[in-house]
Write a protein that holds these residues in place. Structure first.
Motif, PDB file in Angstrom:
ATOM      1  N   LEU A 114      35.114 -37.572 -63.681  1.00 35.06           N
ATOM      2  CA  LEU A 114      34.707 -37.214 -62.251  1.00 35.06           C
ATOM      3  C   LEU A 114      33.210 -37.841 -61.987  1.00 35.06           C
ATOM      4  O   LEU A 114      32.294 -38.204 -60.426  1.00 35.06           O
ATOM      5  CB  LEU A 114      35.592 -37.566 -61.077  1.00 35.06           C
ATOM      6  N   LEU A 153      30.471 -38.704 -56.313  1.00 34.96           N
ATOM      7  CA  LEU A 153      32.251 -38.300 -56.114  1.00 34.96           C
ATOM      8  C   LEU A 153      32.654 -39.195 -55.279  1.00 34.96           C
ATOM      9  O   LEU A 153      32.401 -38.933 -54.018  1.00 34.96           O
ATOM     10  CB  LEU A 153      32.135 -36.906 -55.883  1.00 34.96           C
ATOM     11  N   SER A 154      33.196 -39.574 -56.202  1.00 35.61           N
ATOM     12  CA  SER A 154      33.972 -41.391 -54.852  1.00 35.61           C
ATOM     13  C   SER A 154      35.223 -40.135 -55.064  1.00 35.61           C
ATOM     14  O   SER A 154      36.285 -40.644 -54.213  1.00 35.61           O
ATOM     15  CB  SER A 154      34.324 -41.830 -55.708  1.00 35.61           C
ATOM     16  N   ASN A 166      38.919 -34.627 -64.914  1.00 36.47           N
ATOM     17  CA  ASN A 166      38.231 -34.012 -63.657  1.00 36.47           C
ATOM     18  C   ASN A 166      36.278 -34.063 -63.960  1.00 36.47           C
ATOM     19  O   ASN A 166      35.816 -34.429 -63.250  1.00 36.47           O
ATOM     20  CB  ASN A 166      38.057 -32.439 -63.471  1.00 36.47           C
ATOM     21  N   GLY A 198      31.192 -38.413 -63.585  1.00 39.63           N
ATOM     22  CA  GLY A 198      30.110 -39.077 -64.243  1.00 39.63           C
ATOM     23  C   GLY A 198      30.113 -39.045 -66.234  1.00 39.63           C
ATOM     24  O   GLY A 198      30.208 -37.587 -66.205  1.00 39.63           O
ATOM     25  N   GLN A 247      41.667 -44.834 -62.528  1.00 41.78           N
ATOM     26  CA  GLN A 247      40.823 -44.377 -61.289  1.00 41.78           C
ATOM     27  C   GLN A 247      40.138 -43.054 -61.536  1.00 41.78           C
ATOM     28  O   GLN A 247      38.719 -43.417 -61.355  1.00 41.78           O
ATOM     29  CB  GLN A 247      42.002 -43.894 -60.500  1.00 41.78           C
ATOM     30  N   GLY A 248      40.520 -42.882 -62.206  1.00 35.75           N
ATOM     31  CA  GLY A 248      39.432 -41.638 -62.635  1.00 35.75           C
ATOM     32  C   GLY A 248      38.584 -41.693 -63.562  1.00 35.75           C
ATOM     33  O   GLY A 248      37.182 -41.887 -63.961  1.00 35.75           O
ATOM     34  N   ARG A 285      36.365 -43.531 -62.209  1.00 35.41           N
ATOM     35  CA  ARG A 285      36.240 -43.539 -60.463  1.00 35.41           C
ATOM     36  C   ARG A 285      35.793 -44.348 -59.637  1.00 35.41           C
ATOM     37  O   ARG A 285      35.080 -44.750 -58.531  1.00 35.41           O
ATOM     38  CB  ARG A 285      34.281 -42.935 -61.307  1.00 35.41           C
ATOM     39  N   ASN A 286      37.787 -44.448 -59.070  1.00 35.63           N
ATOM     40  CA  ASN A 286      37.361 -45.492 -57.488  1.00 35.63           C
ATOM     41  C   ASN A 286      39.222 -45.845 -57.615  1.00 35.63           C
ATOM     42  O   ASN A 286      39.630 -45.671 -58.946  1.00 35.63           O
ATOM     43  CB  ASN A 286      37.155 -47.030 -58.231  1.00 35.63           C
TER      44      ASN A 286
END
Lengths: 366, 266
Positions: A251, B86-87, A248, A253, A104-105, A108-109
């Motif tokens: 997240l 940021l999601s 971190n 980008g 998920q990291g 980014r979802n």
């Protein structure tokens, strides 16, 4: 300045019972206690009548010397059946939850889960193929290597699936979650079909049935399974201190992560390999158990926030506790028969998945 | 000093940068201006090390930028990109502390630096707010606080540090636009190097020590804003007509319109 855009955030601010700082400090001790309780319960509860006093007596006897008579039967049940099953549950649960949080990291979802996007089914296909092919070429593989064949094949299957998914879903550094989930559905269906076909064609007695590979089970766990997946999960745990900060930063980008001093390409490669290893070996040992990788990180993020330095170890503890708990349910609800554990995790997990969608449909759209 | 020599960059068969040479000196606020598509962001990302030029070199303190590792660069320069989505539900404090992720600062000190940086961007007391509930302008200032954390002291062990800002004022109200430029100018005054892409020429003129004007991927001119910002340049580079210029002049001389922006313009 204080107004917020309605429905624009995934986790709408509510007035929490405890502040995040308090929850962050309490998280690890609380989860350790929870896991200890779950392990104790799992060792004590079962279809046979070995109860808590029996276990205590057994421990006492083991410490003083060899148990005998009634103790011997109890020892077999506790040490050879319940304990390996409980430990396997811990390793698989921790591995799936941490893999979920890492993926998920990476994507980014919060919906990226090894089970949902087809990594588990890719691993299952490779495992089934390995069993069938190993039957045909049994002379080629030395018997000493056979216990490792399954996890290694499932790891390779998981790795290939993840790389394929990433390639399909990522265009010029942007990951499309829609493309990823749709590709996951396609890959899941494809590997499900192949898995079914291989199981249908196979006459091998060793091949467990289709339910095992699609719903998962901790039944029949022995120390061999525990030892076979231990190195893969241990590798994942060993990497936790090194990937937390990087995830971190990721997240924000990939570009921002690079500017903050991280190498996003290297980090991505590591995460893909680590999650594929953990997911693949978990599937090889316990079949494709869904939703652990999505439910556990989601609940923890609501409590302690997305900081991976704390989130990942917390996921390991809660994932282990959740799967051990689900396993207790799966073998007691319809005892002496057993429910596939994937049914229990799906009953807990599917509503959580839907609630994420209800809170923010937009997770699909970028 | 950050030096670019004969930079060329192309993508998708289009030449985006052609033969650009420039110097970014510590102690100066350098502002890059130019019309849309002039190559500002491309030049910017070549200078930050994010993109590798097709030919030409960028050197930082005499060393080729390509030879720096990501952590080495992060210790010397911070970059504020245009948008940061940021999601996941980070708090403001957590986002700002990401600027210190590679610095190995202990957590008590990190919190202190982050709080100070938030104060600097006029967001004191926002630390425990969820980043996702902020407005666009507030988010932009949180990101500024984050990059400020990364190069908190303009000059540190490795010499002067570099602060890159890509359109840092795009979502800000007028007051906070000035604040951001004050922060950048102050960073330069204390020995660091600040580099910003800006669209507002009035603000650029007010704060920049040096202006770099890009046109179609080429360096049109560079130097002090008073010298660079001439009507000829505006006509040629920004394709303003005489009517546009007359309207701008009229808005300055209009008696009831005495805003700082207007007086600064031309």
């Amino acid at each position: 300045m204080t107004e917020t855009v309605a429905g624009s955030e995934l986790y709408p601010p509510k007035r929490p019972l405890f502040g995040r700082a308090v929850l962050r400090r309490a998280a690890i001790p609380f989860l350790l206690t929870l896991l200890t309780l779950a392990i104790c319960a799992s060792v004590v509860i079962g279809p046979s009548d070995v109860t808590f006093p029996d276990v205590l007596a057994l421990l006492d006897a083991s410490l003083r010397g060899d148990p005998a008579g009634d103790g011997l039967r109890n020892a077999v049940i506790v040490y050879d059946i319940r304990l390996p099953r409980t430990l396997l549950g811990c390793l698989v649960g921790a591995g799936l939850a941490v893999s979920g949080a890492m993926m998920q990291g990476l994507f980014r979802n919060p919906l990226a889960d090894p089970g949902l996007i087809g990594v588990s089914s890719g691993a299952a296909l490779a495992a089934v193929a390995a069993i069938v092919l190993a039957g045909s070429f049994s002379l080629v593989i030395p018997s000493s290597l056979r216990p490792h064949l399954l996890p290694v094949a499932a790891f390779a299957g998981g790795l290939l699936t993840t790389i394929l998914l990433y390639a399909v879903a990522t265009r010029s550094a942007q990951t499309s979650i829609t493309a990823m989930l749709l590709a996951g559905i396609a890959l899941g269906a494809l590997s499900g079909a192949f898995t079914g076909f291989m199981i249908f064609r196979s006459t091998d007695d060793q091949l467990r049935d289709f339910t095992f590979w699609s719903m998962g089970s901790l039944g029949g766990a022995t120390w061999r399974e525990v030892i076979a997946i231990l190195p893969f999960i241990a590798l994942l745990f060993a990497a936790l201190p090194f990937v937390g900060n990087g995830l971190n930063a990721l997240l924000l980008g990939e570009t921002d992560a690079y500017h903050l001093g991280f190498d996003p390409q290297r980090l991505k490669r590591w995460i893909i390999v680590l999650t594929a290893a953990a997911t693949g070996s978990a599937v090889a040992a316990a079949g494709a158990i869904g939703f652990v990788g999505i439910v556990v990180p989601h609940m923890l993020r609501m409590a302690i926030g997305p900081d991976h330095r704390l989130l990942l170890p917390a996921c390991a503890l809660l994932g282990a506790a959740l799967l051990v708990g689900a396993d207790i349910l799966s073998r007691t609800i319809v005892a002496p028969a057993e429910l596939p554990i994937g049914i229990v995790t799906a009953i807990i997990g599917a509503p959580v998945f839907l609630s994420i969608l209800l809170r923010r449909r937009a997770v699909f759209d970028f | 000093m950050l030096v670019a020599r004969n930079l060329h960059y192309s993508a998708g068969g289009r030449q985006l940068l052609a033969d650009i040479s420039l110097e970014i000196r510590p102690g100066e606020l350098t502002v890059i201006v130019g019309p849309n598509g002039a190559g500002k962001s491309t030049l910017f990302s070549c200078l930050t090390g994010e993109r590798k030029p097709r030919s030409g070199t960028v050197t930082l303190n005499g060393r080729d930028l390509r030879r720096f590792s990501a952590p080495e660069l992060a210790a010397l320069r911070a970059v504020m990109a245009q948008s940061a989505l940021l999601s996941f539900p980070f708090t403001v404090q957590e986002v700002v502390e990401l600027g210190l992720a590679r610095a190995g600062t202990n957590s008590a000190r990190s919190r202190l630096i982050a709080e100070e940086a938030l104060h600097r961007v006029d967001l004191a007391g926002y630390g425990s707010r969820s980043y996702q509930t902020l407005s666009g302008g507030e988010r932009q200032r949180v990101q500024l606080a984050r990059v400020l954390c990364q190069v908190w002291r303009p000059v540190a062990g490795g010499g002067p540090r570099y602060l890159f800002l890509d359109e840092p004022t795009s979502s800000l109200d007028i007051r906070h636009q000035f604040d951001v430029l004050e922060i950048a100018a102050d960073f330069a005054k204390r020995g660091g190097a600040a580099i910003a892409i800006l669209h507002d020429l009035a603000i650029a003129r007010t704060y920049a020590d040096k202006l770099i004007v890009l046109e179609n991927g080429r360096l049109h001119s560079s130097g002090e804003p008073a010298i660079t910002l001439k009507a000829d340049m505006l006509k040629q580079v920004f394709r303003l007509s005489d009517a546009h210029l007359a309207r701008m002049a009229a808005s300055i001389s209009a008696p009831d319109h005495s805003s700082a922006v207007a007086t600064a313009r031309l």
